[in-house]
Design a protein around this motif. Structure first.
Motif, mmCIF file in Angstrom:
data_model
loop_
_atom_site.group_PDB
_atom_site.id
_atom_site.type_symbol
_atom_site.label_atom_id
_atom_site.label_comp_id
_atom_site.label_asym_id
_atom_site.label_seq_id
_atom_site.Cartn_x
_atom_site.Cartn_y
_atom_site.Cartn_z
ATOM 1 N N GLN A 81 93.349 -4.682 51.915
ATOM 2 C CA GLN A 81 93.891 -5.163 53.366
ATOM 3 C C GLN A 81 93.449 -6.589 54.089
ATOM 4 N N ALA A 82 92.545 -7.154 53.573
ATOM 5 C CA ALA A 82 92.637 -8.382 54.381
ATOM 6 C C ALA A 82 92.919 -9.144 53.877
ATOM 7 N N VAL A 83 93.637 -9.187 52.231
ATOM 8 C CA VAL A 83 94.008 -10.402 52.284
ATOM 9 C C VAL A 83 95.946 -10.413 52.810
ATOM 10 N N VAL A 84 95.619 -9.028 52.269
ATOM 11 C CA VAL A 84 97.590 -8.296 52.902
ATOM 12 C C VAL A 84 97.702 -9.272 55.169
ATOM 13 N N ALA A 85 96.689 -8.587 55.531
ATOM 14 C CA ALA A 85 96.470 -8.773 56.847
ATOM 15 C C ALA A 85 97.154 -10.662 57.029
ATOM 16 N N ALA A 86 95.794 -11.601 56.135
ATOM 17 C CA ALA A 86 95.945 -12.894 56.302
ATOM 18 C C ALA A 86 96.986 -13.482 55.664
ATOM 19 N N GLU A 87 97.795 -13.073 55.195
ATOM 20 C CA GLU A 87 98.492 -13.723 54.390
ATOM 21 C C GLU A 87 100.454 -13.397 54.229
ATOM 22 N N THR A 95 111.231 -6.289 39.048
ATOM 23 C CA THR A 95 111.229 -5.399 37.561
ATOM 24 C C THR A 95 109.502 -5.640 38.043
ATOM 25 N N TRP A 96 108.265 -5.597 38.422
ATOM 26 C CA TRP A 96 107.278 -5.495 39.209
ATOM 27 C C TRP A 96 106.945 -4.674 40.451
ATOM 28 N N SER A 97 105.914 -3.700 40.331
ATOM 29 C CA SER A 97 105.837 -2.978 41.600
ATOM 30 C C SER A 97 104.765 -3.380 43.045
ATOM 31 N N LYS A 98 105.065 -3.669 44.310
ATOM 32 C CA LYS A 98 103.750 -3.998 44.895
ATOM 33 C C LYS A 98 102.298 -3.966 44.014
ATOM 34 N N ARG A 99 102.138 -2.934 43.268
ATOM 35 C CA ARG A 99 100.767 -2.304 43.718
ATOM 36 C C ARG A 99 100.415 -3.763 42.139
ATOM 37 N N ARG A 100 101.434 -3.802 41.513
ATOM 38 C CA ARG A 100 101.238 -4.992 39.985
ATOM 39 C C ARG A 100 101.382 -5.776 40.949
ATOM 40 N N ILE A 101 101.636 -6.691 41.739
ATOM 41 C CA ILE A 101 101.848 -7.757 42.747
ATOM 42 C C ILE A 101 100.809 -8.305 43.064
ATOM 43 N N LEU A 102 100.476 -7.467 43.702
ATOM 44 C CA LEU A 102 99.003 -7.914 44.478
ATOM 45 C C LEU A 102 97.714 -7.666 43.142
ATOM 46 N N THR A 120 87.734 -15.169 59.946
ATOM 47 C CA THR A 120 87.602 -14.072 59.561
ATOM 48 C C THR A 120 87.394 -12.747 60.584
ATOM 49 N N ASP A 121 86.832 -13.434 61.790
ATOM 50 C CA ASP A 121 86.999 -11.727 62.746
ATOM 51 C C ASP A 121 88.039 -11.647 63.164
ATOM 52 N N ARG A 122 89.181 -12.503 63.285
ATOM 53 C CA ARG A 122 90.496 -12.166 63.604
ATOM 54 C C ARG A 122 91.102 -10.626 62.665
ATOM 55 N N ILE A 123 91.080 -11.286 61.172
ATOM 56 C CA ILE A 123 91.575 -9.942 59.925
ATOM 57 C C ILE A 123 90.844 -9.262 59.722
ATOM 58 N N GLU A 124 89.414 -9.208 60.085
ATOM 59 C CA GLU A 124 88.338 -8.247 59.951
ATOM 60 C C GLU A 124 89.231 -7.406 61.089
ATOM 61 N N ASN A 125 89.949 -7.299 62.222
ATOM 62 C CA ASN A 125 90.012 -6.495 63.453
ATOM 63 C C ASN A 125 90.956 -5.861 63.182
ATOM 64 N N ARG A 126 92.052 -6.768 62.258
ATOM 65 C CA ARG A 126 93.810 -6.239 62.221
ATOM 66 C C ARG A 126 93.223 -5.673 60.562
ATOM 67 N N ARG A 127 92.760 -6.084 59.643
ATOM 68 C CA ARG A 127 93.553 -5.509 58.435
ATOM 69 C C ARG A 127 93.827 -3.567 58.504
ATOM 70 N N ASN A 128 92.959 -2.832 59.032
ATOM 71 C CA ASN A 128 93.834 -1.650 59.300
ATOM 72 C C ASN A 128 95.161 -0.826 59.706
ATOM 73 N N GLN A 129 95.965 -2.206 60.119
ATOM 74 C CA GLN A 129 96.773 -2.175 60.923
ATOM 75 C C GLN A 129 98.056 -2.384 59.624
ATOM 76 N N VAL A 130 97.648 -2.859 58.249
ATOM 77 C CA VAL A 130 98.438 -3.605 57.477
ATOM 78 C C VAL A 130 98.546 -2.439 56.097
ATOM 79 N N ALA A 131 100.175 -1.906 56.054
ATOM 80 C CA ALA A 131 99.819 -1.179 54.604
ATOM 81 C C ALA A 131 99.995 -1.708 53.078
ATOM 82 N N ILE A 132 98.775 -1.336 52.216
ATOM 83 C CA ILE A 132 98.861 -1.701 50.971
ATOM 84 C C ILE A 132 99.390 -0.296 49.922
ATOM 85 N N PRO A 133 99.772 -1.166 49.323
ATOM 86 C CA PRO A 133 99.594 -0.241 47.732
ATOM 87 C C PRO A 133 98.771 0.989 47.703
ATOM 88 N N ASP A 134 100.063 2.333 46.377
ATOM 89 C CA ASP A 134 98.128 3.523 46.123
ATOM 90 C C ASP A 134 97.804 2.185 45.030
#
Length: 221
Positions: free
Chosen positions: A65-71, A138-145, A207-221
């Motif tokens: 979540q943190a990496v997706v939120a940041a990047e 050719t790849w799933s989002k899960r594989r890319i991440l 770090t604080d900004r990412i931690e505050n918003r990481r739950n707002q992003v979706a990630i692959p199951d």
């Protein structure tokens, strides 16, 4: 001219073959890793840290979540290119009167790291674009991440989330806390700089900004 076109076709076929192979096989090294290893060797500096592969399910959700939120907060909804991010980056470049940022997605960053160099050129950008299309097709989002988190640079000679967790926190990646995950994510934009300047107030703010918003992003199951 025909020979040039044939060579280009063979090169792109080779790249596509590698993309298909890595869909189910983990890369031992990337082009960027090899370049950094050669640079460290030429400077007689320590080699790359060991970077054992961590399967997707072994990486904590907080780090994903943190990496997706940041990047790349739109990672789950785009097809390789964040057009709004590209437009914003273009406006920034116009204001600064120089090329600074390109609004790269996780997939674009992965394409560059797997196959290309750090040098900026129209050829490299074109290749990055084509490889991004191949990966998304050719790849799933899960594989890319998964591959992204196992291959990106996190410091001087530090590649992948396992090596990063050991280097900065001396513990397995599975034991990272949400705040530690946010801190690692905040370092991705300048990993070698923050490896040395870990006490930077700017890094803590990120770090604080990412931690505050990481739950707002979706990630692959």
């Amino acid at each position: 001219m025909k020979w040039i076109l044939l060579l280009l076709l063979l090169w792109e076929t080779y790249i596509f073959g590698q993309v298909l192979w890595w869909r189910t096989h983990n890369p031992d090294q990337t082009s960027f890793m090899r370049a950094r290893a050669a640079s460290l060797q030429s400077q007689r500096r320590p080699p790359l840290m060991p970077h054992p592969w961590v399967p997707y399910q072994g990486i904590p959700g907080s780090l994903k979540q943190a990496v997706v939120a940041a990047e790349d907060s739109h990672f789950m909804t785009h097809h390789g290119f964040d057009w709004e991010g590209i437009r914003q980056a273009y406006r920034r470049d116009l204001r600064r009167h120089r090329f600074v940022a390109g609004g790269s997605t996780l997939t674009q960053q992965l394409a560059k790291n797997l196959f290309l160099s750090e040098r900026r050129s129209l050829w490299r950008k074109g290749q990055e674009t084509l490889i991004t299309v191949m990966l998304e097709a050719t790849w799933s989002k899960r594989r890319i991440l998964e591959v992204y988190l196992n291959t990106i640079e996190w410091g001087e000679g530090v590649f992948g989330c396992s090596a990063a967790a050991q280097h900065y926190f001396h513990e397995p990646v599975r034991d990272l806390t949400p705040m530690q995950s946010a801190r690692l994510a905040s370092m991705i934009s300048r990993p070698r700089f923050y490896d040395v300047h870990g006490n930077s107030p700017r890094l803590q703010d990120k770090t604080d900004r990412i931690e505050n918003r990481r739950n707002q992003v979706a990630i692959p199951d």
